[in-house]
Scaffold this active site. Structure first.
Site, short mmCIF file in Angstrom:
data_model
loop_
_atom_site.label_atom_id
_atom_site.label_comp_id
_atom_site.label_asym_id
_atom_site.label_seq_id
_atom_site.Cartn_x
_atom_site.Cartn_y
_atom_site.Cartn_z
N ASP A 1 1.01 -1.13 0.07
CA ASP A 1 -0.01 -0.11 0.02
C ASP A 1 0.73 1.12 0.19
OD1 ASP A 1 -2.49 1.54 0.41
OD2 ASP A 1 -3.08 -0.11 1.33
N GLU B 1 -6.36 3.78 -6.09
CA GLU B 1 -7.67 4.03 -5.46
C GLU B 1 -8.20 5.47 -6.04
OE1 GLU B 1 -9.81 3.95 -1.34
OE2 GLU B 1 -7.79 5.18 -1.51
C1 GLC Z 1 -8.29 5.09 1.64
C2 GLC Z 1 -8.05 4.05 2.54
C3 GLC Z 1 -8.76 4.12 3.56
C4 GLC Z 1 -8.36 5.38 4.64
C5 GLC Z 1 -8.15 6.75 3.67
C6 GLC Z 1 -7.27 7.77 3.86
O1 GLC Z 1 -9.56 5.39 1.02
O2 GLC Z 1 -8.52 2.83 1.61
O3 GLC Z 1 -8.81 3.29 4.68
O4 GLC Z 1 -8.74 5.70 5.62
O5 GLC Z 1 -7.84 6.33 2.22
O6 GLC Z 1 -5.81 7.33 3.71
#
Ligand code: GLC
Ligand code: CA
Length: 558
Positions: free
Chosen positions: A98, A255
């Site tokens: 990640d 993401e």
């Molecule tokens: C993303 C992650 C989430 C986190 C957010 C801030 O959406 O998947 O879990 O809280 O980013 O980093």
């Protein structure tokens, strides 16, 4: 379409805090993951996406990083990490890390310096602004409630945090920030990792004017138009690609909440200039409403089919999809789109949902416990929750009177991210075999019935169904590469689609209801010639017209 290993892979997401505790402190850890490598090989997945394991004060369970090149003490040491990576590779599994670089923790040394003075060399690593009439610089709200700005008395200015106060946003317009991030990524690549899942990467570039956003249900302005898919995001990702990604054989997934098809075609274009694929959330946002995700509405199947089909057909040939129902930010899919009311329905609907997703084009992601049909959790009080988003939302929405406390508890039980974060259910011993200590968050009381040990021993379990789906993707080219077409778009109960590759056709039929449904094969599909590749009822026979059972699903090859 060009073939790539990451197009033929199935990814398994590990949320390390809740996967397996090896030393009895109640917190999952790296050695726990290493212990379970055989289990993952048995399932058949090719790639692990590991949620953050870096040093972090844990305001947002590791998504607030204070040192990108150190391991969180609770999770182990760098030696433990190296051993885990080696073990994954020995098991034929790649490891994707990640990458959380939209923001750091406020305890990161860059921010500690940055907040000291206006002329500190690290000042411009973050986004600082003067107040406006003694108030926040603009009206943006944070994802975790309240304003997106925090006043800092040391310099009498505000810093931007799109997430929690303890997650200040990095200033990507500063070339030094980009160089630091690329350097850090390169360090991990040299260690031998196999890719990155990039946290909220669509939000790294902000319109420098930081204009007020349209006011939404929270009373704050929406930063979306100025901070999501912002002005330089593609330029920065192309730079990252040139400087780091293109030098290694990696899998990259961004993401990208708020991503449109047009934007996704840029992020995940097959020309390889940016990323391999994106996570889009349009299908997961279908049950949102005035109070955002906080409600107990059910997703409408016709809308779901329309959205997923749009992504399938419009990215085809240009970009690549990722396929998911669950992750650490979503409630459990069997409780959301399936039926967890009885054992029979739970298992049938968990398999149906899996089949529906895994027969599509894209790279499927399995979130830990999904392969067992793990369910939402009967949390009783606010004290049962650990998630900052859930706790803040409870306070904000109940204190403003927008939602009653009773309703909000129901919404949290239905939608909270903590539903995905309770310990992995390994067996029927105390604490589901997750820990010998006290778990950091409650164990779902249904672990005696739903656990890996029981399912590994039972050939018709949800686990073995996932195992078969994963194997089929490797055996049948039509699954990764076939062309997708939606049938019966107006049917409110069935999700039916075909895949086509060369001479072959795959027909996928999913009954999303517990009621039986009549289904007639489309013209040209001879029941005598079709081969059922996989289905969730053992005695299914093909006929021109079939009565589908509760949550029945099958994939038939011609
Ligand atoms: C993303 C992650 C989430 C986190 C957010 C801030 O959406 O998947 O879990 O809280 O980013 O980093
Ligand atoms: Ca531990």
């Amino acid at each position: 379409m060009e073939k790539k290993w990451w197009k033929e892979s199935v990814v398994y997401q590990i949320y390390p805090r809740s996967f397996k505790d090896s030393n009895g402190d109640g917190i999952g850890d790296l050695n726990g993951i290493t212990e379970k490598m055989d289990y993952l090989r048995e399932l058949g997945i090719n790639v692990i996406w590991l949620s953050p394991v870096y040093q972090s004060p844990n305001t947002d369970n590791g998504y607030d990083i204070s040192d990108y090149q150190a391991i969180m003490e609770e999770f182990g040491t760098m030696e433990d990490f190296d051993r885990m990576l080696q073990s994954a590779h020995d098991h034929g599994i790649r490891l994707v890390m990640d990458l959380v670089v939209n923001h750091t923790s406020d305890e990161h040394p860059w921010f500690v310096e940055s907040r000291k003075s206006k002329d500190n060399p690290y000042r411009d690593y973050y986004i600082w602004r003067e107040g406006r009439d003694g108030k926040e610089p603009n009206n943006w709200g944070s994802c975790f409630s309240g304003s997106a700005w925090k006043y800092d008395a040391a310099t009498d200015m505000y810093y931007l945090h799109l997430f929690a106060e303890k997650q200040p946003d990095l200033n990507w317009d500063n070339p030094k920030v980009r160089q630091e991030v690329f350097h850090m990524m390169d360090w991990w690549c040299k260690k031998g990792i196999d890719g990155f899942r990039m946290d909220v990467i669509s939000m790294i570039s902000k319109d420098p004017a930081l204009p007020d956003g349209p006011v939404n249900g929270s009373g704050y302005g929406d930063y979306g138009p100025y901070a999501v898919n912002g002005p330089h995001v593609h330029e920065y990702l192309q730079e990252m690609n040139r400087e780091v990604l293109s030098k290694y054989d990696l899998m990259t997934v961004g993401e990208c909440s708020g991503v449109t098809i047009e934007e996704a075609k840029k992020y995940a274009n097959q020309d390889g200039r940016e990323l391999n694929m994106v996570f889009q959330f349009e299908h997961m946002d279908l049950d949102g409403g005035e109070t955002f995700k906080w409600n107990d509405r059910k997703i409408n199947l016709k809308e779901l089919k329309q959205v997923l089909s749009k992504w399938q057909t419009e990215l085809a040939g240009t970009a690549w999809n990722s396929l998911f129902w669950d992750n650490h930010d979503q409630p459990r899919i069997v409780s959301r789109l399936g039926d967890d009311s009885t054992r029979e329905y739970r298992e049938a609907s968990a398999k149906m949902l899996a089949l529906c997703l895994h027969m599509m084009q894209g790279t499927p992601y399995v979130y830990q416990g999904e392969e067992l049909g793990m369910t939402n959790v009967p949390f009783e009080t606010l004290e049962d929750f650990r998630d900052i988003e859930s706790i803040n939302a409870y306070h904000e929405l109940t204190e403003s009177g927008q939602v009653s406390p009773e309703d909000m508890m129901r919404f949290l039980r239905y939608k909270s991210r903590d539903n995905a974060r309770t310990p992995m259910q390994w067996d029927d011993s105390e604490n589901a075999g997750f820990t010998e200590g006290t778990p950091w968050i409650m164990v779902n009381p249904n672990y005696k019935e739903i656990n890996a040990k029981e399912q590994l021993a039972r050939p018709d379990s949800v686990f073995h169904f996932y195992q078969k789906l994963i194997r089929l993707r490797k055996e049948r080219e039509i699954i990764p590469y076939g062309e997708y077409e939606l049938l019966l778009p107006e049917d409110p109960d069935l999700y039916v689609y075909t895949r086509a590759l060369g001479e072959h056709k795959l027909l996928v039929i999913c009954n999303f209801r517990k009621e039986e449904k009549e289904f007639t094969l489309p013209e040209g599909f001879d029941p005598g010639m079709g081969e059922i590749l996989i289905g969730n009822y053992p005695d299914r026979e093909l006929g021109e017209t079939m009565t589908l059972k509760a949550y029945e699903a099958l994939a038939i090859l011609w």
